[in-house]
Design a protein around this motif. Structure first.
Motif, PDB file in Angstrom:
ATOM      1  N   GLY A   1       0.652  -1.307  -0.058  1.00  0.00           N
ATOM      2  CA  GLY A   1       0.069  -0.147   0.095  1.00  0.00           C
ATOM      3  C   GLY A   1       0.741   1.276  -0.013  1.00  0.00           C
ATOM      4  O   GLY A   1       1.921   1.256  -0.507  1.00  0.00           O
ATOM      5  N   TYR A   2       0.161   2.149   0.450  1.00  0.00           N
ATOM      6  CA  TYR A   2       0.916   3.694   0.615  1.00  0.00           C
ATOM      7  C   TYR A   2       1.412   3.907   2.047  1.00  0.00           C
ATOM      8  O   TYR A   2       0.580   3.728   2.974  1.00  0.00           O
ATOM      9  N   GLU A   3       2.765   4.312   2.166  1.00  0.00           N
ATOM     10  CA  GLU A   3       3.211   4.514   3.558  1.00  0.00           C
ATOM     11  C   GLU A   3       3.187   6.241   3.527  1.00  0.00           C
ATOM     12  O   GLU A   3       3.865   6.860   2.690  1.00  0.00           O
ATOM     13  N   ILE A   4       2.825   6.617   4.685  1.00  0.00           N
ATOM     14  CA  ILE A   4       2.711   8.288   4.741  1.00  0.00           C
ATOM     15  C   ILE A   4       3.981   8.173   5.649  1.00  0.00           C
ATOM     16  O   ILE A   4       4.196   7.812   6.706  1.00  0.00           O
ATOM     17  N   ARG A   5       4.917   8.890   5.085  1.00  0.00           N
ATOM     18  CA  ARG A   5       6.308   8.803   5.747  1.00  0.00           C
ATOM     19  C   ARG A   5       6.136   9.397   7.092  1.00  0.00           C
ATOM     20  O   ARG A   5       7.144   8.933   7.940  1.00  0.00           O
ATOM     21  N   VAL A   6       5.771  10.599   7.150  1.00  0.00           N
ATOM     22  CA  VAL A   6       6.045  11.438   8.576  1.00  0.00           C
ATOM     23  C   VAL A   6       5.228  10.732   9.682  1.00  0.00           C
ATOM     24  O   VAL A   6       5.569  10.901  10.834  1.00  0.00           O
ATOM     25  N   THR A   7       3.987   9.883   9.328  1.00  0.00           N
ATOM     26  CA  THR A   7       3.319   9.385  10.420  1.00  0.00           C
ATOM     27  C   THR A   7       3.770   7.547  10.532  1.00  0.00           C
ATOM     28  O   THR A   7       3.417   6.993  11.464  1.00  0.00           O
TER      29      THR A   7
END
Length: 121
Positions: A73-79
């Motif tokens: 999937g998509y990883e939100i880097r900041v969180t």
């Protein structure tokens, strides 16, 4: 003399009321489009975030580097939040750019919606 002062006070009050009304109307006009993405070359008129994703300050365009697309999937880097590709929070981005909507627009907030570029971009 008292009449002149009274007339001056009334006209000053009228100007104050008019300026206050103008300030309110400008404030409301600025808030009329809180769900709009910034215009881009692909979408020169911009586009509107769905209300279900944005309360006027939750969504914004983010750099490609802040979102990592992987097999899971998509990883939100900041969180470090991982959002599966099948998650209903994933939306196709009309302008081909990433847009992230987080609770209260916080940089460390939980994701409400993630607009991702179509694979053709």
């Amino acid at each position: 003399m008292a009449l002149k002062r009274h007339g001056f006070l009334l006209s000053s009050l009228a100007v104050g009321v008019a300026l206050g009304a103008l300030a309110l109307s400008i404030g409301f006009a600025a808030k009329a489009y809180p769900h709009d993405a910034t215009p881009t070359a692909a979408m020169p008129q911009g586009w509107s975030y769905p209300f279900s994703c944005c309360s006027g300050f939750d969504c914004r365009e983010v750099p490609d580097a802040s979102i990592v697309e992987g097999a899971r999937g998509y990883e939100i880097r900041v969180t470090h939040e991982l959002i599966p590709m099948s998650d209903p929070r994933i939306k196709e981005s009309p302008d081909g750019r990433f847009h992230w909507c987080s609770v209260a627009g916080a940089a460390d907030g939980r994701t409400i919606c993630l607009f991702v570029p179509p694979r053709s971009f």
